[in-house]
Design an enzyme around this catalytic site. Sequence first.
Site, PDB file in Angstrom:
ATOM      1  N   ARG A 115       5.425   6.730  -3.140  1.00 14.78           N
ATOM      2  CA  ARG A 115       6.516   7.075  -2.213  1.00 14.78           C
ATOM      3  C   ARG A 115       7.122   8.437  -2.506  1.00 14.78           C
ATOM      4  NH1 ARG A 115       9.323   1.338  -0.423  1.00 14.78           N
ATOM      5  NH2 ARG A 115       7.363   0.191  -0.351  1.00 14.78           N
ATOM      6  N   ALA A 134      -6.027   2.422   1.755  1.00 17.08           N
ATOM      7  CA  ALA A 134      -6.919   1.266   1.754  1.00 17.08           C
ATOM      8  C   ALA A 134      -7.702   1.235   3.059  1.00 17.08           C
ATOM      9  CB  ALA A 134      -6.107  -0.014   1.595  1.00 17.08           C
ATOM     10  N   CYS A 194      -1.102   3.275   2.967  1.00 20.24           N
ATOM     11  CA  CYS A 194      -1.461   3.013   4.352  1.00 20.24           C
ATOM     12  C   CYS A 194      -0.587   3.825   5.298  1.00 20.24           C
ATOM     13  CB  CYS A 194      -1.333   1.528   4.666  1.00 20.24           C
ATOM     14  SG  CYS A 194      -2.562   0.500   3.850  1.00 20.24           S
ATOM     15  N   LEU A 228       7.498   3.156  -8.839  1.00 21.05           N
ATOM     16  CA  LEU A 228       8.819   3.750  -9.032  1.00 21.05           C
ATOM     17  C   LEU A 228       8.798   4.839 -10.098  1.00 21.05           C
ATOM     18  CD1 LEU A 228      11.209   0.669  -8.645  1.00 21.05           C
ATOM     19  CD2 LEU A 228      10.555   2.384  -6.962  1.00 21.05           C
ATOM     20  N   TYR A 248      -4.684  -8.998  -1.659  1.00 22.58           N
ATOM     21  CA  TYR A 248      -5.787  -8.886  -0.717  1.00 22.58           C
ATOM     22  C   TYR A 248      -6.994  -9.685  -1.232  1.00 22.58           C
ATOM     23  CZ  TYR A 248      -2.673  -5.478   1.347  1.00 22.58           C
ATOM     24  OH  TYR A 248      -1.567  -4.886   1.920  1.00 22.58           O
ATOM     25  N   ARG A 271      -8.445  -1.150  -8.828  1.00 23.36           N
ATOM     26  CA  ARG A 271      -7.005  -1.429  -8.797  1.00 23.36           C
ATOM     27  C   ARG A 271      -6.788  -2.917  -8.979  1.00 23.36           C
ATOM     28  NH1 ARG A 271      -2.156   0.952  -5.052  1.00 23.36           N
ATOM     29  NH2 ARG A 271      -1.987   2.298  -6.878  1.00 23.36           N
ATOM     30  N   GLN A 277     -10.262   4.462  -1.335  1.00 26.38           N
ATOM     31  CA  GLN A 277     -10.013   3.091  -1.750  1.00 26.38           C
ATOM     32  C   GLN A 277     -10.647   2.142  -0.736  1.00 26.38           C
ATOM     33  OE1 GLN A 277      -6.142   0.917  -1.370  1.00 26.38           O
ATOM     34  NE2 GLN A 277      -6.149   0.954  -3.610  1.00 26.38           N
ATOM     35  N   SER A 280      -1.462   8.302  -4.829  1.00 25.57           N
ATOM     36  CA  SER A 280      -1.859   6.908  -4.688  1.00 25.57           C
ATOM     37  C   SER A 280      -2.227   6.609  -3.238  1.00 25.57           C
ATOM     38  CB  SER A 280      -0.684   6.022  -5.109  1.00 25.57           C
ATOM     39  OG  SER A 280      -1.069   4.679  -5.266  1.00 25.57           O
ATOM     40  N   PRO A 281      -3.166   5.704  -3.006  1.00 25.93           N
ATOM     41  CA  PRO A 281      -3.501   5.333  -1.626  1.00 25.93           C
ATOM     42  C   PRO A 281      -2.327   4.666  -0.936  1.00 25.93           C
ATOM     43  CG  PRO A 281      -4.617   3.904  -3.209  1.00 25.93           C
ATOM     44  CD  PRO A 281      -3.999   4.997  -3.991  1.00 25.93           C
TER      45      PRO A 281
END
Length: 353
Positions: free
Chosen positions: A323, A56, A24, A300, A180, A228, A98, A21-22
């Site tokens: 994560r 992103a 930052c 999660l 965003y 997304r 992304q 997953s993207p």
Amino acid sequence: MNLFDPFPQRSLTLRNRLVVSPMCEYSATDGVPNDWHMVHLGSRAVGGAALVIAEASAVSAQGRISPQDTGLWNQTQLQAWQPITRFIKAQGAIAGMQLAHAGRKASTLRPWDGHGPVPAGQDDWRTVAPSALPFDAGWPAPQALNEAGIQAVIADFRAAAHRALAAGFELIEVHAAHGYLLHQFLSPLSNRRDDRYGGSFENRTRLVREVIVAVREVWPAELPLWLRLSATDWVAEGGWDIGQSVELARQVKPLGVDLIDVSSGGLLPHAKIPLGPGYQVPFAAQIRREAGIATGAVGLITGAEQAAQIVANDDADVVLIARESLRDPYFPRRAAQLLGAKIDAPAQYQRAW
């Protein structure tokens, strides 16, 4: 479906259903990725993921979340991405980008520098939004975009998509989640406009549709385009919700969107979110079932069996690992071992596998 089955997307085939997953990294200078991004993204390609989506990346300097975000608004950034995408693809993974604009959540401190907006006079900048509503108490009010500003945002997404192709990316994800800019237009809680970009569902979703069309104008038909979404704002009423997400997914599919990456929240600073393992998976399942479009599940998801069950249940077509991927760049290889699947290792590592 099995977690380690291939997944076709237009002319591409993901080698399994695990996607990075993207995330930052807040480590760029002037939007330019560097050695950190090469190692961070490249190691996850070596780790066996089918698709590695870069963080992103802002379509304009004004659209950065933090001053240290990566971007794709100029040629220098484009060129800096090229060796990174080459390395990812050399490991058998697909390089994804992304594209994002942070809107009223731009000009914020990176996490280890503090919380909230960048202090005035310390490399901060004026933010924009659909309406002049600050994200939270103590945040500056953004400037409401006029029609010309909205068209400039659309043009920025189009130009960034064109640069992404030249940089070697093979998949684009448009970021319309997490509070965003595009999400700000979708939700009635942040969009109080009374023109053709506000009010009704049709008007609030117009910018997302127009961005998708603009990106598809320069993004080849043989390459995938993902979107997304935050499936819900996590409020009892008055916000963006799963029913609207399903309807938007139905509308963007014929415009050229191939998969909805289903997240949630981010629009409101104090929303009560019932966090728990796989808490967003039911949203991905509902969009997949009711909109008839491929989905990705995220949130999660930390175990091999958990990820495998999501795919086996047809709740989502791919599983995005965030994560857990930070904790273990080789999560796909560990998952394959646990599940009895086989992932080819790089020649340099084969003696250990």
